[in-house]
Design an enzyme around this catalytic site. Structure first.
Site, mmCIF file in Angstrom:
data_model
loop_
_atom_site.group_PDB
_atom_site.id
_atom_site.type_symbol
_atom_site.label_atom_id
_atom_site.label_comp_id
_atom_site.label_asym_id
_atom_site.label_seq_id
_atom_site.Cartn_x
_atom_site.Cartn_y
_atom_site.Cartn_z
ATOM 1 N N LYS A 93 -8.019 0.605 4.545
ATOM 2 C CA LYS A 93 -6.629 1.017 4.904
ATOM 3 C C LYS A 93 -6.072 0.202 6.113
ATOM 4 C CE LYS A 93 -4.320 3.973 3.104
ATOM 5 N NZ LYS A 93 -2.981 3.765 2.300
ATOM 6 N N GLU A 152 7.032 3.628 9.295
ATOM 7 C CA GLU A 152 7.267 4.728 8.714
ATOM 8 C C GLU A 152 7.646 5.943 9.525
ATOM 9 O OE1 GLU A 152 3.543 5.690 6.401
ATOM 10 O OE2 GLU A 152 2.899 4.093 6.990
ATOM 11 N N SER A 211 -7.186 4.277 8.465
ATOM 12 C CA SER A 211 -7.199 5.505 7.786
ATOM 13 C C SER A 211 -8.778 6.072 8.395
ATOM 14 C CB SER A 211 -7.355 5.612 6.129
ATOM 15 O OG SER A 211 -8.109 6.638 5.860
ATOM 16 N N HIS A 228 18.999 -1.892 -7.627
ATOM 17 C CA HIS A 228 18.211 -0.881 -8.182
ATOM 18 C C HIS A 228 16.795 -1.106 -8.005
ATOM 19 C CE1 HIS A 228 21.928 -0.141 -10.323
ATOM 20 N NE2 HIS A 228 22.210 -1.267 -10.595
#
Ligand code: ARG
Length: 471
Positions: free
Chosen positions: A286, A293, A280, A159
């Protein structure tokens, strides 16, 4: 009207417009099967000559004409014309323009229906081997990382809540087994494609005395198809391959999801190498795990490819229907995407850095030794339900105090319940908690060593299969 004369132009008075030529064409997609098409045509021509259907001289002219076309396509000098509709016509038209009537004899006892089935099967076989090879490469990396991290403790989750500590090597090998099942699916897809359809002609077979076994042997197929109608309508082999790609992508998406989570500051378990991350345009600090992804995202498009192919085939009457021309784009995309992602994920894993200290610290949070502490009480004769209750209450107290199980002294344990003896702290020692999980397939170090051996055996078997094919 487009000016090119169609090979099937005999019974037509008007030709399609340029727009309709483009709409009807599969050339932009199926030109990738040019090598398979030429290989199949040479085998077919040789068979026709052996059987006395065409002369040896014609077969020679066909073979050398096709070999010339092969070189041109390979070198990029071949003139592809959309009006040719597909790769089969593009090659045949060029051949006939060059060698004359002999070229016109190549299509004897053949239809594009069995020709496209043949090309696609040859293509699917070749790509299934590449996909299997790519899963093997990634699995080698997983095995190597797993043995490097055969004593790196980390939290295991259910979970997405801390559950029980595990070894990082164990966690990584979970993906090894997923990818091994994918490899089995690629092997199966290879086997499904390994049936030679040529000789089925349009749908009913041919009146010419073809030798289908000769063609199958020459092209490296293990068998010939049993039913000509099935053989020109069947795309199960593409479904099998696309499905195998889809499941692989689902597995990669899960692994990538974990890599993304683990790269976050909150987890901080791994850092992607600079080459597998991007920055970024506005936030200077970043470092985003873009490639993980993207792989996660591309799983969605491969699922789409599978659903697309299933939907094209659903409800089609026998035998060939032009709908089936829509089979290749999605399947090819699934294959390309999966191969690319296997390579990307392999590189990502091989280059990332692992913060083992951080994993270890995280393994001490979340009261993950609670089950073992309850098991300890069971060992003193307490019923499990009661032990569960005692440890549950202890966890509640420690949580309020902001402390962990590992911080408790012998005296504190004894104050909680007299059943706790001087060995209670050992029961919550995280390394001990992991090491005790020696059941076959468990995370304990000994069990992991056995698992690693088993993984290496599986990899060796896949390598042997690949080598046997290459011979
Ligand atoms: N381009 C076609 C395909 O990909 C080849 C088969 C065409 N056959 C036909 N009878 N129109 O499916």
């Amino acid at each position: 009207m487009s000016d090119a004369k169609k090979p099937w132009g005999g019974r037509f008075e008007r030709s399609p417009s340029k727009f309709l030529d483009e709409f009807g064409a599969s050339l932009p997609v199926d030109k990738r099967m040019w090598a398979e098409d030429i290989q199949g045509s040479i085998a077919h021509a040789r068979m026709l000559a052996n059987q006395g259907v065409i002369s040896e001289g014609d077969a020679d002219a066909i073979e050398s004409g096709l070999s010339q076309i092969y070189r041109e396509i390979r070198d990029g000098s071949f003139d592809f014309r959309i009006a040719d509709e597909d790769i089969h016509m593009a090659i045949e038209r060029t051949l006939t323009e060059r060698i004359g009537p002999a070229g016109g004899r190549l299509h004897t006892a053949r239809s594009r229906n069995d020709q496209v089935a043949l090309d696609t099967r040859l293509f699917a076989k070749r790509r299934a081997v590449e996909l299997l090879g790519a899963t093997a490469k990634l699995r080698e990396t997983l095995v190597r990382l797993a043995s490097d991290h055969a004593d790196t403790v980390m939290p295991g989750y259910t979970h997405l809540q801390k559950a029980q500590p595990v070894l990082f090597g164990h966690h990584l090998l979970a993906y090894f087994w997923m990818l091994s099942r994918d490899a089995t699916r690629f092997r199966h897809a290879h086997e499904a494609a390994d049936v030679m359809p040529l000789g089925s002609a349009a749908l009913a077979g041919t009146t010419f005395p073809v030798d289908r076994r000769f063609v199958a042997d020459r092209l490296g197929f293990v068998e010939v198809s049993a039913n000509s109608m099935d053989s020109v309508s069947d795309r199960d082999f593409l479904l099998d391959l696309t499905y195998a790609c889809t499941v692989t992508m689902i597995h990669l998406s899960r692994l990538c999801e974990e890599l993304i989570l683990w790269s976050s500051e909150e987890f901080g378990f791994v850092k992607m190498d600079d080459t597998y991350a991007t920055g970024s345009s506005i936030m200077p600090q970043k470092k985003n795990p873009d490639f993980a992804e993207l792989t996660r995202g591309k799983a969605g498009r491969v699922v789409g490819d599978l659903v697309g192919l299933l939907t094209v085939l659903k409800g089609l009457p026998l035998a060939y229907n032009k709908d089936m021309q829509e089979d290749k784009e999605g399947a090819f995309d699934a294959i390309d995407t999966t191969l690319d992602c296997l390579v990307v994920v392999d590189g990502m894993l091989a280059t990332m850095s692992v913060d083992t200290a951080r994993m270890r610290v995280a393994a001490h949070g979340g009261f993950m030794a609670a089950t073992d502490l309850a098991d300890y009480l069971v060992g003193t004769g307490m019923p499990f339900r009661e032990a569960h209750e005692v440890v549950g209450r202890l966890v509640l107290t420690l949580e309020r105090e902001g402390r962990t199980l590992q911080e408790l002294s012998v005296a504190e344990f004894a104050a909680v319940d007299p059943a706790f003896g001087s060995d209670a702290p050992a029961a919550v020692n995280i390394d001990g908690v992991v090491a005790r999980r020696v059941s076959e397939g468990g995370t304990g170090g000994e069990a992991l060593a056995t698992q690693l051996e088993r993984a290496r055996d599986v990899l060796a078997a896949d390598t042997t299969w690949l080598e046997a094919l290459a011979e």
